[in-house]
Write an enzyme that holds these catalytic residues in place. Sequence first.
Site, mmCIF file in Angstrom:
data_model
loop_
_atom_site.group_PDB
_atom_site.id
_atom_site.type_symbol
_atom_site.label_atom_id
_atom_site.label_comp_id
_atom_site.label_asym_id
_atom_site.label_seq_id
_atom_site.Cartn_x
_atom_site.Cartn_y
_atom_site.Cartn_z
ATOM 1 N N ALA A 39 0.821 -1.223 0.000
ATOM 2 C CA ALA A 39 0.000 0.000 0.000
ATOM 3 C C ALA A 39 0.854 1.274 0.000
ATOM 4 O O ALA A 39 0.391 2.327 -0.442
ATOM 5 C CB ALA A 39 -0.941 -0.019 1.197
ATOM 6 N N HIS A 41 3.698 1.736 -1.787
ATOM 7 C CA HIS A 41 3.956 2.002 -3.209
ATOM 8 C C HIS A 41 2.692 2.530 -3.896
ATOM 9 O O HIS A 41 2.732 3.458 -4.691
ATOM 10 C CB HIS A 41 4.365 0.710 -3.933
ATOM 11 C CG HIS A 41 5.630 0.066 -3.426
ATOM 12 N ND1 HIS A 41 5.633 -1.141 -2.786
ATOM 13 C CD2 HIS A 41 6.919 0.462 -3.494
ATOM 14 C CE1 HIS A 41 6.871 -1.479 -2.480
ATOM 15 N NE2 HIS A 41 7.678 -0.524 -2.889
ATOM 16 N N ASP A 154 12.073 6.424 2.516
ATOM 17 C CA ASP A 154 13.516 6.429 2.250
ATOM 18 C C ASP A 154 13.937 7.896 2.153
ATOM 19 O O ASP A 154 14.181 8.425 1.069
ATOM 20 C CB ASP A 154 13.802 5.670 0.955
ATOM 21 C CG ASP A 154 13.352 4.224 1.050
ATOM 22 O OD1 ASP A 154 14.135 3.387 1.492
ATOM 23 O OD2 ASP A 154 12.176 3.941 0.719
HETATM 24 P P1 AMP Z 1 11.227 0.247 -3.049
HETATM 25 O O1 AMP Z 1 10.420 -0.671 -3.882
HETATM 26 O O2 AMP Z 1 11.447 -0.211 -1.650
HETATM 27 O O3 AMP Z 1 12.483 0.718 -3.744
HETATM 28 O O4 AMP Z 1 10.337 1.556 -2.895
HETATM 29 C C1 AMP Z 1 9.865 2.248 -4.023
HETATM 30 C C2 AMP Z 1 9.323 3.587 -3.580
HETATM 31 O O5 AMP Z 1 8.264 3.380 -2.652
HETATM 32 C C3 AMP Z 1 10.384 4.431 -2.880
HETATM 33 O O6 AMP Z 1 10.251 5.784 -3.295
HETATM 34 C C4 AMP Z 1 10.029 4.255 -1.429
HETATM 35 O O7 AMP Z 1 10.416 5.346 -0.618
HETATM 36 C C5 AMP Z 1 8.521 4.154 -1.497
HETATM 37 N N1 AMP Z 1 7.981 3.484 -0.306
HETATM 38 C C6 AMP Z 1 8.391 2.310 0.231
HETATM 39 N N2 AMP Z 1 7.703 2.043 1.365
HETATM 40 C C7 AMP Z 1 6.846 3.077 1.534
HETATM 41 C C8 AMP Z 1 5.860 3.398 2.538
HETATM 42 N N3 AMP Z 1 5.644 2.602 3.585
HETATM 43 N N4 AMP Z 1 5.159 4.546 2.405
HETATM 44 C C9 AMP Z 1 5.384 5.374 1.332
HETATM 45 N N5 AMP Z 1 6.302 5.132 0.358
HETATM 46 C C10 AMP Z 1 7.011 4.006 0.467
#
Ligand code: AMP
Length: 286
Positions: A39, A41, A154
């Site tokens: 959720a 993403h 992040d």
């Molecule tokens: P990742 O797939 O972990 O590289 O994350 C892809 C994007 O989703 C990055 O910009 C992350 O900061 C964002 N993201 C990951 N977890 C969350 C979360 N819990 N709430 C909001 N954005 C998130």
Amino acid sequence: MPSGLTTVRTVADLRRHLAPRRKAGESIALVPTMGALHAGHLSLVTLAKSKADRVVVSIFVNPIQFGPREDFNTYPRDEAGDIEKLGEAGADLVFVPDTAEMYPGGFSTKVSIGDLTEDLCGANRPNHFDGVATVVTKLLLQCAPDMAIFGEKDYQQLLVIKHLVRDLNIPVEILGGEIVRENDGLALSSRNAYLSPSERETAPLLHQTISEVAASLVRGEGADAACVAGRFKLQAAGFRVDYVAVRDPDTLKPLSGPVKRARVLAAAYLGKTRLIDNVPVLPTSQ
Ligand code: AMP
């Protein structure tokens, strides 16, 4: 582009699908991800839809941002599930390149930011942010979106990307999306799947602790003492603490003593799982 979600796997196809949209004057938002979508993403997709005519999501587990002892091989992957979720969320295009498409033989260029990447997560993950900066630069050039959305989850990564876009004059607006959490406060993360049931019970303490650090700063307590207290609390609960830090929210420079506007950031391991989280410290209204 027909309505509904289209999957493309090459840069050429990505550009072929986007060119007519751009020509028609439509705005494009990119949401880069590594898949195993949750959720958090999908909230970025919703934000992207509210800002742009077309939403592109990339799914790529980027090998060059993982250290040799990190979880590249075991990182959760669920392309079919991701595509279903993106269809429901209303994304238009999903870009799923393989490693050879992103890093063809002879690839040797690196985007390196310097200062901003040398401490916090960068201290214990050497080369991580260079890997992130390199892949995000490529994605921005491949897609040429009007805006790109990244999560505040992040937080250091978000600032790194704002910095590189400014330094390299990449014509894109970078937007941050708020952190989506479980009901108990744990920030959603693809890596939460690694937690054992008892680690999962302990995990919300990370958010609770940095929230307490933020609250003590608002009460006027010093940053250093608040961080030490936070670190002890996490260690007592079984975390192996990487850092608990109070930083300037724009530069990530250390702050000490009583602070006004700040960000509290932490990274800590539960077993083999590295969790990160952050919260804002907002000045009180008086
Ligand atoms: P990742 O797939 O972990 O590289 O994350 C892809 C994007 O989703 C990055 O910009 C992350 O900061 C964002 N993201 C990951 N977890 C969350 C979360 N819990 N709430 C909001 N954005 C998130």
